[in-house]
Motif scaffolding. Structure first.
Motif, PDB file in Angstrom:
ATOM      1  N   CYS A  76       0.832  -1.214   0.000  1.00 12.39           N
ATOM      2  CA  CYS A  76       0.000   0.000   0.000  1.00 12.39           C
ATOM      3  C   CYS A  76       0.867   1.264   0.000  1.00 12.39           C
ATOM      4  O   CYS A  76       0.756   2.112   0.876  1.00 12.39           O
ATOM      5  N   TRP A  89       0.974   3.404  -2.686  1.00  7.37           N
ATOM      6  CA  TRP A  89       0.341   4.440  -3.510  1.00  7.37           C
ATOM      7  C   TRP A  89      -0.343   5.481  -2.622  1.00  7.37           C
ATOM      8  O   TRP A  89      -0.816   5.175  -1.529  1.00  7.37           O
ATOM      9  N   TYR A 117      -0.831  -4.821  -7.164  1.00  4.25           N
ATOM     10  CA  TYR A 117      -1.537  -3.760  -7.877  1.00  4.25           C
ATOM     11  C   TYR A 117      -1.130  -3.656  -9.340  1.00  4.25           C
ATOM     12  O   TYR A 117      -1.962  -3.432 -10.208  1.00  4.25           O
ATOM     13  N   ARG A 154     -10.966   5.662  -9.243  1.00  5.15           N
ATOM     14  CA  ARG A 154     -10.141   5.594  -8.043  1.00  5.15           C
ATOM     15  C   ARG A 154     -10.945   5.396  -6.767  1.00  5.15           C
ATOM     16  O   ARG A 154     -10.573   5.868  -5.701  1.00  5.15           O
ATOM     17  N   LEU A 203     -12.183   3.115  -3.687  1.00 10.90           N
ATOM     18  CA  LEU A 203     -11.572   2.023  -2.952  1.00 10.90           C
ATOM     19  C   LEU A 203     -12.318   0.710  -3.207  1.00 10.90           C
ATOM     20  O   LEU A 203     -13.555   0.678  -3.177  1.00 10.90           O
ATOM     21  N   ARG A 237      -7.434   0.064  -6.029  1.00  8.10           N
ATOM     22  CA  ARG A 237      -6.974   0.632  -4.777  1.00  8.10           C
ATOM     23  C   ARG A 237      -7.653  -0.080  -3.600  1.00  8.10           C
ATOM     24  O   ARG A 237      -8.874   0.014  -3.458  1.00  8.10           O
TER      25      ARG A 237
END
Length: 321
Positions: free
Chosen positions: A76, A78, A228, A253, A255, A315
């Motif tokens: 994680c 990003w 990802y 984008r 979640l 994401r």
């Protein structure tokens, strides 16, 4: 189809069977065959693990310890919307992504030794100090301390003992990491059984083999790593196809909840696609292992000339990848 784990739970065969279509992802075998034709003259290799920020020249004990503690928080990275990518300064250079994480450990190695006790004497904000937004810092720090404690308590302070117990076999090393070190048991339960992803455990194993004095056996048997970037490039190549709702969520984008059908479907389809592509390439006489294919796909999604054209990755807030 699948097998039972040592806990008596059914394990889905994610390498040979695609995810349920209702989870939002399908795999296009025709696209795989076309890609295999295109890549029929290509050579594949494993990464050298010589990135800036990753210390070199460590002995096996300290290299193995570094690989495991660093990979345990290699997730994680990003940034959330509206925030800059997290970077940290190392030897006069601003690093991001995995090299930035590695550098946080590299700057605390003294005389070739990584002290596993140092984490309890610091806090996560200090350890991961930098610019931009790094998500899940508190969770990463808790996990990192749990990993260090497990190495001390279960393996006398040395992952080399775990590797020796595994007899330098890659699959057995992954199993022992998953069974004895917090954060590495990446096998979420789903309606069709446990899904054996083990991304960070497999990554740590490959790193240990590459940088140690002895290569591990069986690396070629490990699947690709469901993270990802691989789903991003496989979608771009037309191999993985998302339903309209899932594609819209990713492109905007939003979640994707951890361990939701969408997220599990993406990761499962990544592993399945990787194995199908390896099989198709081998039929064309290309010598390739899943870890080498993984590196080629990752490199194209992050460093390749088309990287900026591949659209969004999904994401999910998770420490698994």
């Amino acid at each position: 189809p699948g097998r039972r784990t040592n806990m008596g739970q059914m394990e889905a065969d994610i390498r040979n069977v695609p995810p349920p279509a209702e989870w939002g992802v399908t795999v296009d075998q025709q696209a795989i065959e076309a890609l295999a034709d295109e890549w029929s003259g290509r050579s594949f290799h494993l990464p050298a693990w010589d990135y800036t920020g990753l210390p070199q020249g460590l002995d096996d004990e300290n290299w193995y310890n570094l690989c495991v503690v660093a990979c345990s928080v290699l997730a994680c990275i990003w940034p959330p919307d509206g925030h800059a990518m997290w970077t940290t300064r190392f030897e006069g250079e601003d690093l991001d992504d995995a090299p930035a994480v590695f550098s946080c450990f590299a700057r605390r190695i003294e005389d070739g030794r990584l002290d596993l006790d140092l984490f309890s004497a610091m806090d996560g904000a200090e350890f991961f100090a930098g610019r931009g937004a790094l998500q899940l810092v508190t969770e990463k720090w808790t996990q990192l301390n749990g990993v260090a404690a497990a190495i001390r308590d279960n393996w006398a302070g040395s992952v080399a003992a775990l590797v020796s117990e595994a007899e330098y076999d890659a699959e057995r090393t992954v199993e022992l990491l998953a069974d004895t070190i917090p954060g590495f048991h990446d096998a979420p339960l789903s309606p069709v059984g446990r899904l054996p992803f083990f991304k960070l455990a497999r990554l740590a194993t490959a790193m240990m083999s590459a940088g140690g004095s002895r290569s591990f056996s069986g690396l070629e048997r490990l699947p690709v790593y469901p993270d990802y970037m691989l789903p991003r490039v496989l979608r771009h190549l037309g191999v993985m196809i998302y339903t309209t709702d899932l594609a819209d969520a990713i492109d905007n984008r939003r979640l994707i909840p951890k361990e939701s059908p969408w997220e599990l479907g993406i990761r499962w389809a990544t592993v399945f696609s990787g194995d199908r592509l390896v099989t198709a390439l081998r039929r064309r006489g290309v010598a390739v292992s899943p870890p080498a294919l993984d590196y080629a796909l990752w490199e194209s999604a992050v460093l390749g000339p088309e990287a900026d054209t591949m659209g969004e990755h999904h994401r999910t807030l998770t420490l698994a990848y």
